[in-house]
Structures are given as structure tokens and as C-alpha cells.
Design a protein around this motif. Structure first.
Motif, PDB file in Angstrom:
ATOM      1  N   ALA A 149      -7.138  10.520   1.804  1.00 21.43           N
ATOM      2  CA  ALA A 149      -6.460   9.435   2.525  1.00 21.43           C
ATOM      3  C   ALA A 149      -6.086   8.306   1.573  1.00 21.43           C
ATOM      4  CB  ALA A 149      -7.356   8.901   3.648  1.00 21.43           C
ATOM      5  N   TYR A 150      -6.963   8.003   0.625  1.00 24.95           N
ATOM      6  CA  TYR A 150      -6.745   6.944  -0.365  1.00 24.95           C
ATOM      7  C   TYR A 150      -5.447   7.218  -1.142  1.00 24.95           C
ATOM      8  CZ  TYR A 150      -8.203   3.961  -4.399  1.00 24.95           C
ATOM      9  OH  TYR A 150      -8.297   3.011  -5.395  1.00 24.95           O
TER      10      TYR A 150
ATOM     11  N   VAL B  38       1.505  -5.104  -2.760  1.00 26.59           N
ATOM     12  CA  VAL B  38       0.879  -3.958  -3.431  1.00 26.59           C
ATOM     13  C   VAL B  38       1.886  -3.233  -4.319  1.00 26.59           C
ATOM     14  CG1 VAL B  38      -0.854  -3.672  -1.622  1.00 26.59           C
ATOM     15  CG2 VAL B  38       1.234  -2.309  -1.530  1.00 26.59           C
ATOM     16  N   ALA B  39       3.168  -3.366  -3.999  1.00 28.20           N
ATOM     17  CA  ALA B  39       4.261  -2.815  -4.812  1.00 28.20           C
ATOM     18  C   ALA B  39       5.509  -3.593  -4.397  1.00 28.20           C
ATOM     19  CB  ALA B  39       4.419  -1.317  -4.554  1.00 28.20           C
ATOM     20  N   PRO B  40       6.546  -3.595  -5.216  1.00 28.73           N
ATOM     21  CA  PRO B  40       7.730  -4.393  -4.870  1.00 28.73           C
ATOM     22  C   PRO B  40       8.275  -4.047  -3.479  1.00 28.73           C
ATOM     23  CG  PRO B  40       7.887  -3.576  -7.122  1.00 28.73           C
ATOM     24  CD  PRO B  40       6.690  -2.924  -6.514  1.00 28.73           C
ATOM     25  N   ARG B  42       6.748  -4.091  -0.697  1.00 21.87           N
ATOM     26  CA  ARG B  42       5.755  -3.493   0.206  1.00 21.87           C
ATOM     27  C   ARG B  42       4.819  -4.571   0.758  1.00 21.87           C
ATOM     28  NH1 ARG B  42       7.519   1.337   1.872  1.00 21.87           N
ATOM     29  NH2 ARG B  42       8.599   2.384   0.162  1.00 21.87           N
ATOM     30  N   ALA B 149      -9.553   3.858   3.910  1.00 20.99           N
ATOM     31  CA  ALA B 149      -9.355   4.433   2.575  1.00 20.99           C
ATOM     32  C   ALA B 149      -7.873   4.479   2.213  1.00 20.99           C
ATOM     33  CB  ALA B 149      -9.954   5.838   2.505  1.00 20.99           C
ATOM     34  N   TYR B 150      -7.037   4.806   3.196  1.00 20.36           N
ATOM     35  CA  TYR B 150      -5.579   4.884   2.999  1.00 20.36           C
ATOM     36  C   TYR B 150      -5.044   3.543   2.486  1.00 20.36           C
ATOM     37  CZ  TYR B 150      -0.718   5.878   4.642  1.00 20.36           C
ATOM     38  OH  TYR B 150       0.640   6.073   4.755  1.00 20.36           O
ATOM     39  N   LEU B 152      -6.867   1.040   1.293  1.00 19.01           N
ATOM     40  CA  LEU B 152      -7.598   0.662   0.086  1.00 19.01           C
ATOM     41  C   LEU B 152      -6.896   1.232  -1.145  1.00 19.01           C
ATOM     42  CD1 LEU B 152     -10.171  -0.949  -0.401  1.00 19.01           C
ATOM     43  CD2 LEU B 152     -11.485   1.144  -0.064  1.00 19.01           C
ATOM     44  N   GLY B 153      -6.397   2.461  -1.018  1.00 20.47           N
ATOM     45  CA  GLY B 153      -5.644   3.079  -2.104  1.00 20.47           C
ATOM     46  C   GLY B 153      -4.398   2.260  -2.448  1.00 20.47           C
ATOM     47  N   GLN B 154      -3.774   1.693  -1.425  1.00 23.52           N
ATOM     48  CA  GLN B 154      -2.597   0.853  -1.649  1.00 23.52           C
ATOM     49  C   GLN B 154      -2.985  -0.484  -2.270  1.00 23.52           C
ATOM     50  OE1 GLN B 154      -1.072   0.878   2.383  1.00 23.52           O
ATOM     51  NE2 GLN B 154       0.205   2.674   1.947  1.00 23.52           N
ATOM     52  N   ALA B 156      -5.484  -1.194  -4.047  1.00 21.83           N
ATOM     53  CA  ALA B 156      -5.942  -1.018  -5.425  1.00 21.83           C
ATOM     54  C   ALA B 156      -4.788  -1.069  -6.418  1.00 21.83           C
ATOM     55  CB  ALA B 156      -6.699   0.299  -5.563  1.00 21.83           C
ATOM     56  N   LEU B 157      -3.585  -0.704  -5.972  1.00 22.30           N
ATOM     57  CA  LEU B 157      -2.418  -0.741  -6.870  1.00 22.30           C
ATOM     58  C   LEU B 157      -2.121  -2.167  -7.330  1.00 22.30           C
ATOM     59  CD1 LEU B 157       0.019   1.691  -5.022  1.00 22.30           C
ATOM     60  CD2 LEU B 157      -1.352   2.168  -7.058  1.00 22.30           C
ATOM     61  N   ALA B 158      -2.438  -3.148  -6.484  1.00 20.93           N
ATOM     62  CA  ALA B 158      -2.170  -4.542  -6.840  1.00 20.93           C
ATOM     63  C   ALA B 158      -3.308  -5.146  -7.660  1.00 20.93           C
ATOM     64  CB  ALA B 158      -1.960  -5.384  -5.587  1.00 20.93           C
ATOM     65  N   THR B 160      -5.751  -3.419  -9.799  1.00 20.54           N
ATOM     66  CA  THR B 160      -6.415  -2.698 -10.894  1.00 20.54           C
ATOM     67  C   THR B 160      -5.456  -2.574 -12.076  1.00 20.54           C
ATOM     68  OG1 THR B 160      -5.770  -0.617  -9.827  1.00 20.54           O
ATOM     69  CG2 THR B 160      -8.057  -1.351  -9.543  1.00 20.54           C
TER      70      THR B 160
END
Lengths: 160, 160
Positions: A149-150, B38-40, B42, B149-150, B152-154, B156-158, B160
Motif C-alpha cells: 500500500a505504501y 508531496v510532489a509538484p 499534488r 501506509a498508502y 505515508l508512502g506519499q 515520505a516523498l516530501a 526524505t
């Protein structure tokens, strides 16, 4: 259905839902589309696709379902970050590996009884498992579903 | 520990692991950092933070733990996409709401027996539950953990 069977079935259902969702996202992509990054300077879709395959094949021996399929994914997509090595993997090849590993996993998952789901997985010793009974097969399934899912959340940024 | 207790405990453990991981990511952020996307183009981090709070407060009545806390998050962070309305929420306010809802949820989760985890949740009728016993409390917990989790994965892009 006994409570323990219902609990295990709910966890397998969450897994298959996410596997289907990922297949729907990744499997129609061309080689060119797989080379898109999820965000500027971040992992490409091909890397996430191969990473999920590499992580999921390792579940087979970990849960005692069978030998690891496609060991070639581990070195390129799990041990190493996204880089030129992933480009030798074609879309059709990734799709085929994805299908094989998820068919093998689901066949194993649907055979496990509730007691087998709560037994230790193969990366924990009997002594350590006695100290921490949460290190069971189901914990692996939940962890890998959340990991899926992550990365699905990240892949969706490139494809929605 | 019985098999059904071990299965339920593994699911609660996966939830708390992800809640702790999200708290570690979001709670140190300033108001300015929360306004990063989290991304341009988004979602911004503030939106994801409030979205998770809004989705998680709804679990309280859904599983019969208690009344919904902080109903103000639903309209801004769940019913609507990221927009100017989210900017009236300060970092300190989000942190406090996050703590309150997750304390209340965990208190409820740790009280449920395995039989209560496999009972229907409050958005499914007894008749529908008889047709599909997978629509139980545990399925809600697994679904919301994967949803967390879904995003959180996004996030994390901003960060890390």
C-alpha cells in the motif's frame, strides 16, 4: 466460520485487494511508461514494480510455501536503489513474474489454517518466537500488505 | 495466547506501528513545512495529516468505540480535496487532534476480544453481514492501516 478463520480470511482479503489494485496500475504500462518517475528525482515505476516482485518472492520461503521464485529481482530491485540495472527488465517480463509469484503466494495463503497463520515464520527462532509470539506468519502478511500500500500510494502519483 | 487473540494482536500491532511512524513524520513539522506538497501539483503534507485525522475519527463510531471526535476535519479534509480551507488549521491544532483520536482508538482496540473483532461493524446491516462475514471490525482496522501506509508512502516523498 470460526473467529480465527474470519480474522485470517480478512487479512488474506486485504492482501488480494491490494495485489489486484497494483496489477491494475502496473500491468497495462508500456516499457516507456514504466520509466516515468513517481515524482521528480524519485523512484521510477519500473523500480517499484520490480521491488514489489522482489519483496514478494521472498515471502515464499519465509512462510514455508515454497522455494523463492525469480531470485534475479533481489539484487537489482531490493538490495540496490533505482539505477541503470533495472532497465534490462522488460514490461512483459515483469508482468509474467508478477503473475507467477502472486499465484504461488495465494495458493499458499488459502491453504493455511488459523493455527498455521499464528505459527512462527522462518526468520525467527523458536526461542525468540516464545518471547514474542507476534512474530508469526500473519504479521508477515500484514506487513507486506502495508508495504505494498505504501508504494502503491507513491505509484498512484505518477498514474492519476 | 489463543490463535484468535494472536491474530487480532498482530493486526493492532501493525496499526500502532504505522500510527507511530506517521506521528514521527508529521508531528515535528512547522506550519511552513506542512505547506510543502508531496510532489509538484499534488497534496500538501497538511492535507494528508488532516485527511488521516478525519478518516481515523470516523472509526470511533464505526466500530462502536465512541462518538466521533473533531467532526470539523471531515468537511475540509475528507469530503473536499486540498484547498485554501485547510490553511486555517495550525500545526499545533493538528498535533493535538492526532493525539486525542489515536489515544481513543487504541483504548478501544485493546479492549476488543477476538469475537468482537470478528463481529460486524456499524456500517453493515445484520442481513448484509450474514452474506459477507468479512465485513467485520478487523477488516476496518486492516483497511485503515493500509490507507495510512498508502499516504505515508506519499508523505515520505516530501520528507526524505
Amino acid at each position: 466460520m470460526t473467529p480465527e478463520d474470519a480474522l485470517a480470511a480478512a487479512a488474506v482479503h486485504a492482501w488480494t485487494t491490494h495485489v489486484d489494485c497494483a496489477a491494475k496500475l502496473f500491468s497495462p504500462l508500456t516499457d516507456a511508461q514504466l520509466r516515468e518517475a513517481v515524482a521528480p528525482g524519485r523512484n521510477r515505476l519500473i523500480y517499484l514494480y520490480g521491488h514489489l516482485i522482489g519483496v514478494h518472492v521472498a515471502i515464499l520461503p519465509l512462510l514455508g510455501i515454497g522455494d523463492r521464485l525469480h531470485p534475479e529481482y533481489d539484487a537489482v530491485f531490493v538490495q540496490e536503489p533505482d539505477g541503470p540495472a533495472v532497465e534490462s527488465f522488460a514490461a512483459a517480463q515483469l508482468r509474467q513474474a508478477w503473475g507467477e509469484v502472486h499465484d504461488a503466494l495465494l495458493a499458499g495463503f488459502t491453504r493455511f489454517t488459523a493455527a498455521e497463520w499464528t505459527a512462527r515464520h522462518n526468520a525467527v527462532s523458536e526461542a525468540d518466537f516464545a518471547l514474542n509470539p507476534l512474530r508469526n506468519r500473519l504479521a508477515v502478511l500484514l506487513n507486506r500488505t502495508n508495504h505494498l500500500a505504501y508504494h502503491l500510494g507513491q505509484a498512484a502519483l505518477a498514474r492519476t
